[in-house]
Design an enzyme around this catalytic site. Structure first.
Site, PDB file in Angstrom:
ATOM      1  N   LYS A  45     -10.896  -3.847  -3.401  1.00 27.19           N
ATOM      2  CA  LYS A  45     -12.092  -2.981  -3.233  1.00 27.19           C
ATOM      3  C   LYS A  45     -11.503  -1.629  -3.857  1.00 27.19           C
ATOM      4  O   LYS A  45     -12.441  -0.869  -4.532  1.00 27.19           O
ATOM      5  CB  LYS A  45     -12.156  -2.546  -1.892  1.00 27.19           C
ATOM      6  CG  LYS A  45     -13.512  -3.608  -1.328  1.00 27.19           C
ATOM      7  CD  LYS A  45     -14.017  -3.049   0.064  1.00 27.19           C
ATOM      8  CE  LYS A  45     -13.508  -4.031   1.468  1.00 27.19           C
ATOM      9  NZ  LYS A  45     -12.529  -3.459   2.080  1.00 27.19           N
ATOM     10  N   LYS A  52      -4.836 -10.062  -6.435  1.00 25.52           N
ATOM     11  CA  LYS A  52      -6.007  -9.987  -5.728  1.00 25.52           C
ATOM     12  C   LYS A  52      -6.956  -9.132  -6.137  1.00 25.52           C
ATOM     13  O   LYS A  52      -6.593  -7.918  -6.370  1.00 25.52           O
ATOM     14  CB  LYS A  52      -5.609  -9.931  -4.069  1.00 25.52           C
ATOM     15  CG  LYS A  52      -6.738 -10.228  -3.146  1.00 25.52           C
ATOM     16  CD  LYS A  52      -6.322  -9.544  -1.845  1.00 25.52           C
ATOM     17  CE  LYS A  52      -6.260  -8.261  -2.036  1.00 25.52           C
ATOM     18  NZ  LYS A  52      -6.350  -7.407  -0.604  1.00 25.52           N
ATOM     19  N   LYS A  68       0.820  -1.209   0.213  1.00 25.30           N
ATOM     20  CA  LYS A  68       0.300   0.078   0.134  1.00 25.30           C
ATOM     21  C   LYS A  68       0.729   1.344  -0.086  1.00 25.30           C
ATOM     22  O   LYS A  68       0.632   1.973  -0.559  1.00 25.30           O
ATOM     23  CB  LYS A  68      -0.956   0.044   1.228  1.00 25.30           C
ATOM     24  CG  LYS A  68      -2.129  -0.748   1.087  1.00 25.30           C
ATOM     25  CD  LYS A  68      -3.262  -0.736   2.286  1.00 25.30           C
ATOM     26  CE  LYS A  68      -4.411  -1.780   2.099  1.00 25.30           C
ATOM     27  NZ  LYS A  68      -5.039  -1.499   3.185  1.00 25.30           N
TER      28      LYS A  68
HETATM   29  P1  TYM Z   1     -10.987  -5.827   3.910  1.00 31.42           P
HETATM   30  O1  TYM Z   1     -11.782  -4.749   4.248  1.00 31.42           O
HETATM   31  O2  TYM Z   1      -9.842  -5.410   3.098  1.00 31.42           O
HETATM   32  O3  TYM Z   1     -11.559  -7.218   3.384  1.00 31.42           O
HETATM   33  C1  TYM Z   1     -12.737  -7.907   4.167  1.00 31.42           C
HETATM   34  C2  TYM Z   1     -12.648  -9.108   4.222  1.00 31.42           C
HETATM   35  O4  TYM Z   1     -12.733  -9.713   2.853  1.00 31.42           O
HETATM   36  C3  TYM Z   1     -11.435 -10.558   2.551  1.00 31.42           C
HETATM   37  N1  TYM Z   1     -11.102 -10.512   1.173  1.00 31.42           N
HETATM   38  C4  TYM Z   1     -10.703 -11.194   0.262  1.00 31.42           C
HETATM   39  N2  TYM Z   1     -11.337 -12.693   0.305  1.00 31.42           N
HETATM   40  C5  TYM Z   1     -11.053 -13.155  -0.777  1.00 31.42           C
HETATM   41  N3  TYM Z   1     -10.629 -12.890  -2.044  1.00 31.42           N
HETATM   42  C6  TYM Z   1     -10.242 -11.344  -2.098  1.00 31.42           C
HETATM   43  N4  TYM Z   1      -9.926 -11.137  -3.224  1.00 31.42           N
HETATM   44  C7  TYM Z   1     -10.348 -10.584  -0.819  1.00 31.42           C
HETATM   45  N5  TYM Z   1     -10.218  -9.398  -0.646  1.00 31.42           N
HETATM   46  C8  TYM Z   1     -10.454  -9.119   0.621  1.00 31.42           C
HETATM   47  C9  TYM Z   1     -10.577 -10.129   3.527  1.00 31.42           C
HETATM   48  O5  TYM Z   1      -9.497 -10.927   3.925  1.00 31.42           O
HETATM   49  C10 TYM Z   1     -11.258  -9.692   4.643  1.00 31.42           C
HETATM   50  O6  TYM Z   1     -11.641 -10.661   5.554  1.00 31.42           O
HETATM   51  N6  TYM Z   1      -7.782  -5.452   7.844  1.00 31.42           N
HETATM   52  C11 TYM Z   1      -9.013  -5.927   7.415  1.00 31.42           C
HETATM   53  C12 TYM Z   1     -10.297  -5.208   8.065  1.00 31.42           C
HETATM   54  C13 TYM Z   1     -10.276  -5.420   9.802  1.00 31.42           C
HETATM   55  C14 TYM Z   1     -10.489  -6.864  10.224  1.00 31.42           C
HETATM   56  C15 TYM Z   1     -10.329  -6.596  11.672  1.00 31.42           C
HETATM   57  C16 TYM Z   1     -10.729  -8.105   9.813  1.00 31.42           C
HETATM   58  C17 TYM Z   1      -9.943  -4.610  10.587  1.00 31.42           C
HETATM   59  N7  TYM Z   1      -9.911  -5.084  11.710  1.00 31.42           N
HETATM   60  C18 TYM Z   1     -10.133  -7.455  12.659  1.00 31.42           C
HETATM   61  C19 TYM Z   1     -10.867  -9.212  10.843  1.00 31.42           C
HETATM   62  C20 TYM Z   1     -10.628  -8.765  12.155  1.00 31.42           C
HETATM   63  C21 TYM Z   1      -9.622  -5.537   6.026  1.00 31.42           C
HETATM   64  O7  TYM Z   1      -8.877  -4.453   5.545  1.00 31.42           O
HETATM   65  O8  TYM Z   1     -10.414  -6.398   5.302  1.00 31.42           O
END
Ligand code: TYM
Length: 336
Positions: free
Chosen positions: A203, A200, A119
């Site tokens: 979003k 990957k 990032k």
């Molecule tokens: P975030 O918002 O990027 O993504 C949310 C969830 O979606 C999963 N994910 C994917 N799974 C499969 N294929 C993909 N291409 C893909 N892109 C995203 C992510 O693994 C995630 O589960 N840091 C985290 C948010 C967070 C969090 C937490 C998660 C903050 N605090 C505590 C769990 C526990 C994040 O940015 O996810």
């Protein structure tokens, strides 16, 4: 409540910014829903994490996206009678615990985070918040005495550092934190971009670039256009093991959304070409999204309903987080 106490606890969250896509659904949201009856579930909308790249997050945009994310959680099947849903910034213990954990987290651990490195690469100015992102995430998880964190593969390193931070804290101040584990799909934990199956599905890219991802609110025409133009190759290989990355990605999506076995899927497509896979995948995706979009439209109009769920979620989360934070502070020698 009594039964909840006996169940293992699950905690997870999604950043509300960008376009919540089919990868988030397969890797995280659908996994939360599937396991909902088995666990005591807490799901957070992690708006503080969204602020780590402030250039991309204007106040009005953030307000709109937080509400949209909450409605999407519900529309995807998170049941407020079985799960607590709340907004991270409304439970102040997250930011407070993050500070306390900062004090026990070596910078070297954060410097190794691959998501930070990738990032930061594209940014002119890298904020301290982006660097510190995993510590806030550790605070999210540890506040709730979490047993399992259902996430996609990209979050694995963040769960590992959460465990490391918890263990280091426990070593310094006594057994305060429960050590959490990740919960991940065997297949579908990393859905790739349709336009570029080497990276990957993301979003933030999905929000600005056509045909990269499929948003959960995308209309059938967009789904069709994205999948029809998805990257493939000039072969006809429709077996999981031998398919090229773009084709494998579509097979994996098909597998996750239909629940069929790989054997069944390979047999089904035995004499087909990529066009057949694409057409069938379009139908499956459109059928998956249809009920989600219908529920979303209802929920987003019911402002009071949504606000009440978030208010109740906030109250429950605050109670649990408050208890943990008191223990943490006492163990560190801070007065309450
Ligand atoms: P975030 O918002 O990027 O993504 C949310 C969830 O979606 C999963 N994910 C994917 N799974 C499969 N294929 C993909 N291409 C893909 N892109 C995203 C992510 O693994 C995630 O589960 N840091 C985290 C948010 C967070 C969090 C937490 C998660 C903050 N605090 C505590 C769990 C526990 C994040 O940015 O996810």
């Amino acid at each position: 409540m009594e039964t909840n106490l006996k169940k293992k606890r699950v905690f997870s969250g999604i950043q509300p910014t960008g376009q919540i896509h089919i990868g988030n659904y397969v890797g995280a949201l659908s996994l939360w829903v599937e396991n909902q009856d088995q666990y005591d579930n807490i799901f957070c909308i992690v708006d503080l994490h969204s602020l780590t790249i402030p250039e991309k997050v204007k106040p009005d945009y953030l307000r709109r996206k937080v509400k949209e994310a909450a409605a999407l959680y519900l529309a995807c099947g998170i049941d407020p009678d079985k799960s607590t849903i709340f907004i991270q910034s409304q439970v102040t213990q997250h930011a407070e615990l993050a500070w306390l954990l900062n004090c026990v987290t070596p910078m070297g651990w954060l410097e190794r985070m691959t998501q930070f490195k990738s990032k930061a690469e594209s940014l002119e100015t890298v904020g301290t918040g982006l660097f510190d992102y995993p510590v806030l995430m550790a605070a999210d998880i540890l506040l709730y005495k979490t047993d399992y964190v259902p996430v996609g593969e990209d979050q694995k390193q963040h769960i590992e550092i959460t465990r490391d931070i918890a263990q280091r804290f426990n070593h310094m101040y006594g057994e305060v934190f429960k050590i959490p584990e990740e919960l991940m799909r065997k297949s579908g934990a990393r859905i790739m971009g349709f336009d570029d199956p080497e990276s990957k599905m993301s979003k933030s890219i999905g929000e600005v670039k056509k045909r990269h991802s499929i948003g959960l609110l995308d209309p059938p025409d967009t789904v069709k256009d994205t999948i029809m133009k998805a990257t493939t190759d000039s072969n006809r290989e429709l077996r999981f093991e031998y398919a090229s990355p773009g084709v494998k990605n579509m097979l994996v999506l098909y597998e996750a959304l239909t629940g069929k076995s790989r054997e069944e899927i390979e047999k089904h497509f035995e004499n087909s070409n990529y066009g057949t896979l694409k057409k069938e995948l379009i139908d499956v995706v459109v059928e998956t999204l249809k009920p989600i979009q219908a529920r979303f439209e209802e929920i987003i109009r019911e402002e009071t309903y949504l606000n009440n769920i978030l208010k109740e979620g906030r109250e429950r989360a605050t109670e649990i987080a408050g208890d943990t934070l008191d223990i943490v502070k006492r163990s560190m020698g801070l007065s309450l």
